[in-house]
Design a protein around this motif. Sequence first.
Motif, PDB file in Angstrom:
ATOM      1  N   TYR A   1       3.367  -5.057   1.215  1.00 26.37           N
ATOM      2  CA  TYR A   1       4.016  -6.361   1.402  1.00 26.37           C
ATOM      3  C   TYR A   1       4.838  -6.363   2.684  1.00 26.37           C
ATOM      4  O   TYR A   1       5.350  -5.316   3.091  1.00 26.37           O
ATOM      5  N   PRO A   2       5.006  -7.561   3.282  1.00 29.90           N
ATOM      6  CA  PRO A   2       6.004  -7.644   4.351  1.00 29.90           C
ATOM      7  C   PRO A   2       7.372  -7.411   3.705  1.00 29.90           C
ATOM      8  O   PRO A   2       7.538  -7.685   2.519  1.00 29.90           O
ATOM      9  N   HIS A   3       8.340  -6.910   4.467  1.00 27.51           N
ATOM     10  CA  HIS A   3       9.686  -6.903   3.914  1.00 27.51           C
ATOM     11  C   HIS A   3      10.281  -8.277   4.160  1.00 27.51           C
ATOM     12  O   HIS A   3      10.190  -8.828   5.263  1.00 27.51           O
ATOM     13  N   GLY A   4      10.875  -8.862   3.138  1.00 25.55           N
ATOM     14  CA  GLY A   4      11.358 -10.249   3.204  1.00 25.55           C
ATOM     15  C   GLY A   4      12.348 -10.514   4.327  1.00 25.55           C
ATOM     16  O   GLY A   4      12.540 -11.656   4.732  1.00 25.55           O
ATOM     17  N   GLY A   5      12.972  -9.464   4.858  1.00 25.27           N
ATOM     18  CA  GLY A   5      13.937  -9.681   5.947  1.00 25.27           C
ATOM     19  C   GLY A   5      13.258  -9.940   7.290  1.00 25.27           C
ATOM     20  O   GLY A   5      13.870 -10.404   8.227  1.00 25.27           O
TER      21      GLY A   5
ATOM     22  N   PRO B   1      12.264  -7.298  13.019  1.00 23.03           N
ATOM     23  CA  PRO B   1      12.635  -7.744  14.358  1.00 23.03           C
ATOM     24  C   PRO B   1      12.332  -9.221  14.622  1.00 23.03           C
ATOM     25  O   PRO B   1      12.827  -9.782  15.587  1.00 23.03           O
ATOM     26  N   LEU B   2      11.529  -9.860  13.785  1.00 18.90           N
ATOM     27  CA  LEU B   2      11.113 -11.230  14.127  1.00 18.90           C
ATOM     28  C   LEU B   2      12.266 -12.237  14.033  1.00 18.90           C
ATOM     29  O   LEU B   2      12.438 -13.074  14.923  1.00 18.90           O
TER      30      LEU B   2
ATOM     31  N   LEU C   1       0.665  -9.985   9.466  1.00 13.14           N
ATOM     32  CA  LEU C   1      -0.183 -10.239  10.641  1.00 13.14           C
ATOM     33  C   LEU C   1       0.394 -11.394  11.460  1.00 13.14           C
ATOM     34  O   LEU C   1       0.498 -11.326  12.686  1.00 13.14           O
ATOM     35  N   SER C   2       0.780 -12.463  10.770  1.00 12.38           N
ATOM     36  CA  SER C   2       1.329 -13.626  11.472  1.00 12.38           C
ATOM     37  C   SER C   2       2.680 -13.296  12.101  1.00 12.38           C
ATOM     38  O   SER C   2       2.989 -13.740  13.209  1.00 12.38           O
ATOM     39  N   ALA C   3       3.493 -12.516  11.390  1.00 10.17           N
ATOM     40  CA  ALA C   3       4.799 -12.134  11.927  1.00 10.17           C
ATOM     41  C   ALA C   3       4.617 -11.330  13.219  1.00 10.17           C
ATOM     42  O   ALA C   3       5.339 -11.508  14.199  1.00 10.17           O
ATOM     43  N   GLU C   4       3.608 -10.452  13.228  1.00 10.55           N
ATOM     44  CA  GLU C   4       3.358  -9.618  14.412  1.00 10.55           C
ATOM     45  C   GLU C   4       2.891 -10.488  15.594  1.00 10.55           C
ATOM     46  O   GLU C   4       3.289 -10.274  16.739  1.00 10.55           O
TER      47      GLU C   4
ATOM     48  N   ALA D   1       4.725 -11.096  19.255  1.00 10.79           N
ATOM     49  CA  ALA D   1       4.019 -10.892  20.532  1.00 10.79           C
ATOM     50  C   ALA D   1       4.179 -12.108  21.436  1.00 10.79           C
ATOM     51  O   ALA D   1       4.420 -11.964  22.636  1.00 10.79           O
ATOM     52  N   VAL D   2       4.067 -13.313  20.901  1.00 13.21           N
ATOM     53  CA  VAL D   2       4.155 -14.493  21.778  1.00 13.21           C
ATOM     54  C   VAL D   2       5.600 -14.761  22.214  1.00 13.21           C
ATOM     55  O   VAL D   2       5.841 -15.300  23.292  1.00 13.21           O
ATOM     56  N   LEU D   3       6.561 -14.340  21.387  1.00 13.53           N
ATOM     57  CA  LEU D   3       7.962 -14.518  21.787  1.00 13.53           C
ATOM     58  C   LEU D   3       8.341 -13.567  22.927  1.00 13.53           C
ATOM     59  O   LEU D   3       9.287 -13.821  23.672  1.00 13.53           O
TER      60      LEU D   3
END
Length: 360
Positions: free
Chosen positions: A61-65, A68-69, A223-226, A230-232
Amino acid sequence: MRALAASFRPYGWAPSTDEIARLAGLDPVEVLRFDGNVPPDPLPSARPGVIAQRLASVNEYPHGGYGPLVPAIARYAGVEPENVVLGAGADDLIFLVARAFAGPGDEVAIEPTPTYPLLAIAAGVAGAGIGDSAPALTFCCRPNNPSGDLPDLPAARPLAVDEAYFEYARDSAAGLLDDEVVVIRTFSKAFGLAGARIGYALASADVAAELRARQHPAPVSTLSAELALAVLADLPDVAPGLDERERVAAALRALGLEPLPSWTNFLFVPVEGARDLAARLLARGLAVRPFDDGIRLSVRDRADDDVLLDTLARELDRPSPVDAAGGRRARVVRATAETRIRVRLALDGAGRVSVATGAG
Ligand code: PMP
């Protein structure tokens, strides 16, 4: 099941690219969509390789926090991490804000009209009615879809401002978070990640905590968070797109049309018989968004926009405003784990070649 209001209308999808291709007798890759208000290509920073590492642990799972995003979004937006709420696109956050502020018996005010249909849909799903006598929440779409206009910020509070097109207008309500204002933004437009479904809300720390409490624990995929990170790290330059928008607007005026001034990546063009015109464009593989009184078209890039302008001229029986190619065209798109290649050929045109591989 709790009944929806009799006036409720769910979101209506436009035909899929495959359906349009079948209708137009084209290969799906030849269909040009001017109806999604998204850029014609992903940003170079959204490389396939960016998600490779995340795929290696896609079982977790992603971590809910959202490590870095959230701080990266806070830096970009000029707020603190505690002010940021992540969601699966602006739409997810519109639904979240609607259900956090309004419920059965409440009214939600929506400005301006017409506007993005999901604001009314979210209010309706929350059980609230639409009205402005004593609204529990006011939504304002700014810049507005479909007009492209930048309306005045309403004085009403609490206020949720849909800033999906913020990057094109650079005018934000983010300075008003402590004045009962929530700002909703997305990675779908200027950042080119519509398929990744990721967006964020900005709110005072208290309101942000209340919003998070009403979310499911991990609304955004790793995947979306990564991809968003990258775009930021390599912010998009919208200036060439804005120049292209003004070029398209001038070409539309040369066709005798009067596109509305726009603070976005699309143009609203008032025209009689808009639905019929849109259907004729669709039969040629060009999707625009039809309304009763006009069509809304996203600005893509010069080559694609010229195809639309040339076809529009033909449909309106007016001289083409562009030196368009007319002749045979080919288009190939290929993506692998390492590369994404898009080739467009105008087979009968002059010999101009540009190759940009992005690699050394
Ligand atoms: N708000 C507005 C005004 C929009 O036009 C759109 C998409 N068309 C959205 C929100 C949805 O954004 P997302 O893809 O982040 O859900």
